[in-house]
Design an enzyme around this catalytic site. Structure first.
Site, PDB file in Angstrom:
ATOM      1  N   ASP A   1      -6.702  -8.086  14.767  1.00 43.08           N
ATOM      2  CA  ASP A   1      -7.638  -7.670  14.476  1.00 43.08           C
ATOM      3  C   ASP A   1      -8.673  -8.421  15.041  1.00 43.08           C
ATOM      4  O   ASP A   1      -9.230  -9.551  14.629  1.00 43.08           O
ATOM      5  CB  ASP A   1      -7.821  -7.812  13.000  1.00 43.08           C
ATOM      6  CG  ASP A   1      -9.204  -6.915  12.336  1.00 43.08           C
ATOM      7  OD1 ASP A   1      -9.878  -6.548  13.038  1.00 43.08           O
ATOM      8  OD2 ASP A   1      -9.299  -6.728  10.889  1.00 43.08           O
TER       9      ASP A   1
ATOM     10  N   HIS B   1     -11.133   0.549   7.673  1.00 43.67           N
ATOM     11  CA  HIS B   1     -10.965  -0.553   8.362  1.00 43.67           C
ATOM     12  C   HIS B   1      -9.724  -0.190   9.276  1.00 43.67           C
ATOM     13  O   HIS B   1      -8.973   0.488   8.807  1.00 43.67           O
ATOM     14  CB  HIS B   1     -10.906  -1.835   7.689  1.00 43.67           C
ATOM     15  CG  HIS B   1     -11.019  -3.037   8.753  1.00 43.67           C
ATOM     16  ND1 HIS B   1     -11.889  -3.237   9.426  1.00 43.67           N
ATOM     17  CD2 HIS B   1      -9.825  -3.955   8.987  1.00 43.67           C
ATOM     18  CE1 HIS B   1     -11.711  -4.506  10.245  1.00 43.67           C
ATOM     19  NE2 HIS B   1     -10.310  -4.770   9.972  1.00 43.67           N
TER      20      HIS B   1
ATOM     21  N   CYS C   1     -15.179  -2.392  13.771  1.00 43.11           N
ATOM     22  CA  CYS C   1     -13.963  -2.424  13.936  1.00 43.11           C
ATOM     23  C   CYS C   1     -13.235  -1.233  14.684  1.00 43.11           C
ATOM     24  O   CYS C   1     -12.285  -1.559  15.332  1.00 43.11           O
ATOM     25  CB  CYS C   1     -13.064  -2.474  12.416  1.00 43.11           C
ATOM     26  SG  CYS C   1     -13.503  -1.033  11.396  1.00 43.11           S
TER      27      CYS C   1
END
Length: 269
Positions: free
Chosen positions: A125, A108, A69
């Protein structure tokens, strides 16, 4: 330094309109998720992934590699900023697999995107690494259910002990909503992102200390968790197999995940 847009667009196979519109954002996000795999190989072989844009371009754009991420969303944020979008970085807590009441650290990274001429903001995302991950921007409107590329998502607000309400991204799975990640709208500065990245890569109980690789295709999804390879077809059919041999692992990474693995990669149990 910024990412070379021409090289990036070639990497994800994208040649769309470059005006910073919602349609462009949708198209770019989908192309990125299809074009760059999710993987944590550097962590498994003992390296903390760099978030420097020069290193990210060398690895994810030019190096036939993917990332997790912090790498994926840092790269994508720079691309969007160059195109003229407003980008705000938020750190969040992964809730998939969490026990009831468990509070996980902010490990994250997600993005809040402003489209010029659009009054709203969108959650983006490209680095969640899950079959339930977002494939398109999600309007940041609590309770709004949006279907994108066959997946259904929504954002809900939770009451919080502190002053900032908690946003929770949920995905529809069968007849239920599952929680993916929670976050607040506190802007995450680069030093905080770097600390979270270091924690994920070095903490002895980090889930990313074992091999975790995923690839999304138009017609399915491929996931390697340790030695377990799961193939999910578009119709929902699931097949599972084990990958125990180092040579078979390298061949799998190269041929199906599109990754040129560095030396030292072995099946992680």
């Amino acid at each position: 330094m910024s990412v070379d847009l021409e090289k990036y667009f070639a990497r994800i196979g994208w040649d769309g309109e470059r005006a910073p519109t919602l349609d462009t954002l949708r198209s770019l996000q989908h192309a990125h998720v299809l074009g760059i795999p999710f993987e944590n190989i550097d962590v498994v072989v003992g390296t903390v992934p760099s978030l420097d844009l020069t290193d990210l371009e060398a690895k994810l754009v030019a190096g036939s590699r993917g990332g997790y991420c912090f790498e994926q969303n840092t790269l994508f944020a720079d691309v969007l900023e160059q195109l003229g979008y407003g980008v705000t970085r938020y750190t969040g807590r992964v809730r998939v697999g969490a026990r009831p009441g468990e509070i996980r650290p902010r490990t994250h990274l997600v993005l809040g995107i402003e489209v010029p001429g659009d009054e709203g903001r969108y959650l983006v995302d490209v680095g969640f690494g899950s079959i339930d991950a977002l494939l398109e921007p999600l309007p940041m409107i609590p309770g709004l259910v949006r279907e994108g590329r066959g997946r259904r998502h929504r954002l809900v607000l939770e009451e919080a002990d502190g002053p900032a309400p908690v946003w929770v991204l949920q995905a529809r799975s069968g007849d239920t909503w599952i929680e993916l990640v929670s976050f607040t709208l506190d802007t995450a500065p680069l030093p905080d992102i770097n600390v979270a990245n270091w924690h994920v890569a070095t903490h002895p109980r980090s889930p990313f200390r074992r091999l975790f690789v995923q690839r999304t295709y138009i017609d399915g999804h491929l996931s390697l968790d340790g030695t377990t390879l799961t193939r999910t077809a578009r119709d929902g059919t699931v097949t599972v197999e084990r990958v125990d041999d180092p040579e078979a692992l390298r061949e799998l990474l190269e041929s199906e995940f599109g990754i040129a693995p560095p030396p030292g990669v072995r099946p992680e149990r």
